[in-house]
Design an enzyme around this catalytic site. Structure first.
Site, short mmCIF file in Angstrom:
data_model
loop_
_atom_site.label_atom_id
_atom_site.label_comp_id
_atom_site.label_asym_id
_atom_site.label_seq_id
_atom_site.Cartn_x
_atom_site.Cartn_y
_atom_site.Cartn_z
N GLY A 220 0.91 -1.22 -0.26
CA GLY A 220 -0.11 0.00 -0.07
C GLY A 220 0.87 1.33 0.04
N CYS B 149 -28.26 -9.00 -15.24
CA CYS B 149 -27.71 -9.03 -16.90
C CYS B 149 -28.74 -9.51 -17.95
CB CYS B 149 -26.31 -9.60 -16.98
SG CYS B 149 -25.58 -9.63 -18.61
N CYS C 229 -26.70 -12.91 -19.78
CA CYS C 229 -26.23 -13.88 -19.18
C CYS C 229 -27.07 -14.10 -18.14
CB CYS C 229 -25.00 -13.93 -18.73
SG CYS C 229 -24.43 -12.98 -17.37
N CYS D 226 -23.61 -7.36 -18.27
CA CYS D 226 -22.24 -7.39 -17.40
C CYS D 226 -21.25 -6.34 -18.13
CB CYS D 226 -21.74 -8.82 -17.65
SG CYS D 226 -22.77 -9.95 -16.47
N CYS E 98 -19.29 -12.70 -18.76
CA CYS E 98 -20.61 -13.07 -19.41
C CYS E 98 -20.72 -13.78 -20.56
CB CYS E 98 -21.08 -11.27 -20.00
SG CYS E 98 -22.61 -11.06 -20.30
#
Lengths: 374, 277
Positions: free
Chosen positions: B29, B238, B241, B263, B269
């Site tokens: 980080g 979605c 899908c 998606c 997807c």
């Protein structure tokens, strides 16, 4: 029926072909030669070299042509090429005092050793469009004089003031300067690094900042002590060789600005300096750079920091046109995902606002009697 | 490609980046300054990510590049082409098949596995930048772990809007120490940062900073006890899908307010629909 957007590949290829076609323009006319650009659009080439920090007039002209005359794009092209080059040697510090002068003026003294030389300048031209050039008029050659020798000494004006101690001395402490092309910026930045960043900074940006100091946002009372332009030899030191070797000449513009006094209880008041240097004929850039350099010395000289041009992090972090143009233009990239996130939140906030409003309205309806009709 | 080293960057530059990456992995980080180079694409278009990918890519690696979750957005296409040209590596659109995935604004829906590397393109690496514009100050704040202002900012959102109004580039704390900008991924993707088996690298070219989340590192999104972190949810699934757990893009289908949701992760997807390209 929606089909996931395909064809980005095809679109990119076609767009680039269209671009190349546009750039070539009317095929009935001869194609612009890179040499012509280097020869007749010299100032554009010089600016590209300066801001790309690569002295190569031919490649700068190529970049200018490839960019269809877009200077910022040309700077980027040349800079991206520069970064792939190996570093074969580091030159000795350039000696601008030994410049082969083409132009050299001072605004502080009427007559100076070596003389005032106007050189090829746009100064004092009347900015009237020359319609004869539309018709392709012949240009007579410049006059030459045989009685001037290169050997005539052309001392730096500020060195003349030095003799009296009137202007602060720049002293080489021999330390190795940072290299902004290799080391990430580290704030606060010393003057050597600052000058490097200003030297490749965007001319328009520096011009605006320099101008702002003249209008009171960090005023420092400048005089153009000396502006010179000409050829300077580049020398390198080669191992197993006693003397340095000249590897060529480059054209430089240099501006030495003389500014208001510093001084303290210990030190007598003196003029201070701002410095500007650029590849080629880039006078405006060097003047702006010198103003900004001086402004950025505010902290060192114990001056109040009141103008944007005096704030080092602000000035330096935003000076590079390759940085700036890239980040601004990235807004053209898709942001569907983040936009969707914002859309989602905004809808939610508006729903909640509407619900609160409805609640308020119904509360008001029950609480207050209906207004009487008149 | 003639005239250029494998993967564009010269080996000295790669070594410089490797050293910075090792430091980044050692201090999760933490933003490591590195001598970022100009790349032949504009700053802001992924030069940081491209430099990291170029320096870690091996000749046998399989590369995937996505932008907005999709393999076929123009900039993803352009970056993939770049590496095909300068490194000649094999590329894929399948998340599972890739060794290195360079991404802008998304983490794939398909869980990553150990050994994979996800490279993020980062525009502004400093999470405190919009609170404190000075780099000198923010570096000091990180050093002193002085992160109170960040919580104040989130609190002000709650006071003003009733919610934390940060929906992407939502700040996280890495390994209990450094507050980090996860790049402009939607906060929907933030939970995927936590304990991920893949190595995650972040590159900011213009700002010349890189940072990392090593595999299996704890990553928490900043929040309050009474306003816990939550992710976006959709009322839709979605349209292609049928997934009800993926990040959805809204697509406007006509000029009468018609819209559909699909998606954002095209590989996910397509795999679900069984028509992998």
């Amino acid at each position: 029926m929606y089909v996931a957007v395909k064809g980005g590949e095809q679109a990119i290829a076609s767009a680039h072909r269209w671009l190349a076609d546009r750039r070539r323009g009317d095929r009935d006319r001869p194609e612009l030669e890179v040499d012509q650009i280097g020869d007749q659009l010299r100032l554009a080439v010089d600016r590209v070299m300066s801001e790309a920090s690569l002295y190569d007039p031919e490649l700068a002209a190529l970049a200018f042509k490839q960019a269809s005359g877009d200077l910022t794009e040309a700077v980027f092209l040349l800079r991206a090429y520069r970064t792939t080059l190996p570093r074969l040697a580091v030159s000795e510090p350039l000696d601008t005092a030994s410049m082969r002068i083409e132009r050299r003026i001072s605004a502080t003294y009427k007559d100076i050793p070596g003389g005032q030389i106007l050189g090829p300048t746009y100064d004092y031209t009347h900015r009237l469009l020359d319609f004869l050039q539309l018709a392709g008029a012949e240009v007579p050659p410049a006059e030459t004089r045989d009685d001037v020798t290169d050997a005539e000494p052309c001392p730096q004006i500020l060195e003349l003031l030095n003799d009296e101690g009137l202007v602060e001395q720049e002293i080489d402490d021999g330390s190795e300067p940072t290299d902004i092309t290799r080391d990430p910026p580290d704030y606060p930045m010393d003057r050597a690094a600052r000058l490097q960043m200003l030297a490749r900074g965007d001319e328009g940006y520096l011009l605006a900042l320099g101008y702002s100091t003249q209008r009171g946002y960090g005023r420092n009372h400048p005089f153009a002590g000396e502006i010179r332009l000409g050829q300077v030899e580049v020398e390198i030191h080669v191992d197993e060789w006693d003397e340095t070797i000249c590897v060529g000449e480059i054209a430089l513009s240099e501006c030495q600005m003389i500014n208001q006094f510093g001084g303290s209880r210990e030190a007598a008041p003196q003029f201070t300096r701002g410095y500007g240097l650029a590849f080629g004929h880039n006078e405006r850039k060097t003047m702006a750079m010198a103003l900004v350099d001086r402004a950025l010395r505010a902290e060192e000289l114990d001056e109040p920091i009141i103008g944007p041009a005096q704030q080092a992090e602000f000035v330096l972090a935003h000076a590079d046109s390759v940085d700036a143009a890239g980040f601004v233009s990235h807004l053209k990239l898709p942001h569907y995902v983040d936009f969707q996130s914002e859309l989602d939140l905004l809808r939610r906030l508006r729903r909640e606002h509407a619900a609160r409003q409805a609640e308020l309205d119904s509360a008001r309806d029950t609480a207050s009697p209906q207004p009487k009709e008149r | 490609m003639d005239g250029y080293n494998f993967a564009y960057l010269d080996e000295q530059t790669k070594r410089m980046i490797h050293r910075a990456l090792l430091k980044a992995v050692a201090i999760p980080g933490y933003q490591v300054p590195f001598g970022g180079r100009e790349m032949p694409m504009p700053y802001g278009w992924g030069t940081g990510g491209v430099q990291l990918t170029a320096s870690i890519l091996g000749a046998d690696d399989i590369l995937k590049v996505i932008d907005q979750g999709a393999d076929d957005t123009t900039n993803a296409v352009s970056i993939r082409h770049f590496f095909q040209r300068v490194a000649g590596v094999e590329t894929t659109t399948a998340t599972t098949a890739a060794d290195v995935i360079q991404t802008r604004h998304r983490i794939p829906e398909t869980p990553l596995r150990a050994g994979q590397i996800l490279v993020f393109q980062v525009p502004i690496p400093e999470p405190l930048r919009f609170i404190e514009p000075s780099e000198q100050e923010t570096r000091l704040m990180h050093a002193l772990e002085e992160y109170g202002v960040m919580h104040v900012k989130l609190y002000e959102d709650i006071a003003r809007y009733g919610h934390i109004a940060t929906t992407y580039a939502y700040p996280v704390k890495v390994d209990g120490r450094y507050v980090m900008d996860p790049s402009p991924i939607p906060k929907f993707d933030n939970p995927k940062l936590d304990g991920n088996p893949a190595l995650m690298l972040f590159g900011a070219g213009r700002e010349k900073r890189l940072y990392a989340i090593p595999p299996y590192t704890p990553v928490e999104s900043l929040d309050f006890e009474d306003h816990p972190f939550e992710i976006q949810r959709w009322e839709h699934s979605c349209a292609l899908c049928g997934s009800d757990r993926s990040y959805l893009d809204e697509v406007i289908t006509d000029d009468k307010g018609g819209r559909m949701f699909v998606c954002s992760d095209t590989d996910y997807c397509q795999t679900r629909r069984g028509d992998v390209a």
